[in-house]
Motif scaffolding. Sequence first.
Motif, PDB file in Angstrom:
ATOM      1  N   PHE A   1      -4.430  10.979  -7.673  1.00 28.45           N
ATOM      2  CA  PHE A   1      -5.072  11.376  -6.423  1.00 28.45           C
ATOM      3  C   PHE A   1      -5.969  10.255  -5.897  1.00 28.45           C
ATOM      4  N   VAL A   2      -6.761   9.662  -6.786  1.00 30.08           N
ATOM      5  CA  VAL A   2      -7.660   8.565  -6.387  1.00 30.08           C
ATOM      6  C   VAL A   2      -6.842   7.397  -5.839  1.00 30.08           C
ATOM      7  N   GLU A   3      -5.724   7.084  -6.500  1.00 25.56           N
ATOM      8  CA  GLU A   3      -4.874   5.978  -6.056  1.00 25.56           C
ATOM      9  C   GLU A   3      -4.290   6.255  -4.668  1.00 25.56           C
ATOM     10  N   ALA A   4      -3.723   7.443  -4.477  1.00 24.55           N
ATOM     11  CA  ALA A   4      -3.114   7.782  -3.186  1.00 24.55           C
ATOM     12  C   ALA A   4      -4.173   7.832  -2.076  1.00 24.55           C
ATOM     13  N   ALA A   5      -5.308   8.440  -2.373  1.00 30.55           N
ATOM     14  CA  ALA A   5      -6.376   8.525  -1.368  1.00 30.55           C
ATOM     15  C   ALA A   5      -6.937   7.142  -1.046  1.00 30.55           C
ATOM     16  N   GLY A   6      -7.106   6.312  -2.076  1.00 27.07           N
ATOM     17  CA  GLY A   6      -7.616   4.959  -1.847  1.00 27.07           C
ATOM     18  C   GLY A   6      -6.664   4.139  -0.995  1.00 27.07           C
TER      19      GLY A   6
ATOM     20  N   VAL B   1     -12.177   0.054  -3.511  1.00 29.01           N
ATOM     21  CA  VAL B   1     -12.877   0.386  -4.760  1.00 29.01           C
ATOM     22  C   VAL B   1     -12.102   1.449  -5.527  1.00 29.01           C
ATOM     23  N   ALA B   2     -11.624   2.469  -4.818  1.00 31.18           N
ATOM     24  CA  ALA B   2     -10.830   3.520  -5.463  1.00 31.18           C
ATOM     25  C   ALA B   2      -9.562   2.945  -6.078  1.00 31.18           C
ATOM     26  N   LEU B   3      -8.905   2.038  -5.372  1.00 33.15           N
ATOM     27  CA  LEU B   3      -7.710   1.399  -5.926  1.00 33.15           C
ATOM     28  C   LEU B   3      -8.045   0.559  -7.155  1.00 33.15           C
ATOM     29  N   GLY B   4      -9.196  -0.101  -7.131  1.00 36.72           N
ATOM     30  CA  GLY B   4      -9.614  -0.886  -8.299  1.00 36.72           C
ATOM     31  C   GLY B   4      -9.852  -0.008  -9.510  1.00 36.72           C
ATOM     32  N   VAL B   5     -10.500   1.124  -9.307  1.00 42.18           N
ATOM     33  CA  VAL B   5     -10.754   2.064 -10.407  1.00 42.18           C
ATOM     34  C   VAL B   5      -9.434   2.608 -10.956  1.00 42.18           C
TER      35      VAL B   5
ATOM     36  N   MET C   1       0.792  -1.197   0.000  1.00 38.00           N
ATOM     37  CA  MET C   1       0.000   0.000   0.000  1.00 38.00           C
ATOM     38  C   MET C   1       0.841   1.271   0.000  1.00 38.00           C
ATOM     39  N   PRO C   2       1.944   1.316   0.761  1.00 34.19           N
ATOM     40  CA  PRO C   2       2.728   2.547   0.720  1.00 34.19           C
ATOM     41  C   PRO C   2       3.215   2.890  -0.691  1.00 34.19           C
ATOM     42  N   LEU C   3       3.520   1.880  -1.483  1.00 34.77           N
ATOM     43  CA  LEU C   3       3.962   2.149  -2.860  1.00 34.77           C
ATOM     44  C   LEU C   3       2.830   2.708  -3.707  1.00 34.77           C
ATOM     45  N   ALA C   4       1.600   2.331  -3.405  1.00 42.75           N
ATOM     46  CA  ALA C   4       0.460   2.909  -4.125  1.00 42.75           C
ATOM     47  C   ALA C   4       0.341   4.394  -3.808  1.00 42.75           C
ATOM     48  N   VAL C   5       0.616   4.759  -2.577  1.00 39.28           N
ATOM     49  CA  VAL C   5       0.598   6.179  -2.220  1.00 39.28           C
ATOM     50  C   VAL C   5       1.703   6.908  -2.972  1.00 39.28           C
ATOM     51  N   VAL C   6       2.900   6.337  -2.976  1.00 37.21           N
ATOM     52  CA  VAL C   6       4.033   6.952  -3.671  1.00 37.21           C
ATOM     53  C   VAL C   6       3.733   7.096  -5.160  1.00 37.21           C
ATOM     54  N   HIS C   7       3.209   6.042  -5.775  1.00 35.51           N
ATOM     55  CA  HIS C   7       2.895   6.108  -7.202  1.00 35.51           C
ATOM     56  C   HIS C   7       1.797   7.130  -7.470  1.00 35.51           C
ATOM     57  N   GLY C   8       0.797   7.183  -6.617  1.00 34.85           N
ATOM     58  CA  GLY C   8      -0.269   8.157  -6.788  1.00 34.85           C
ATOM     59  C   GLY C   8       0.250   9.585  -6.725  1.00 34.85           C
TER      60      GLY C   8
END
Length: 121
Positions: A30-35, A65-69, A1-8
Amino acid sequence: MPLAVVHGVKEMVAPDHDGVLGGFDRDVGFVEAAGAGAVMGGSAAATALGASATVAAAVPVVGWVALGVASAYLLGTWAYDNRKAIADTTKRAWNATTKWAGDVADKGEEIVNGAESASRI
């Protein structure tokens, strides 16, 4: 998950595309980091802010759901950006598969013909 925030955050600051698609990249970042943030700590944050247990329990679900989108968008743009390479690889795989199937069929025919010849002796 931390990498999803970094990528977002990376997508928000330096998107992969220019123009309108770059704007979509920023939004999806933004959606990725927030999710990812909602999945990692959204329930605790919602509880600390006084949300009911039901609302607090729903926050991580919304995050997933946000991460899926975001993932669907990013996968789609990756496929679009690499469509020629994907088509070339698919064509090579198809050609290799059909050649292999043809070789197997030829070998099967050779075996059947050899068995027919042996049975006539």
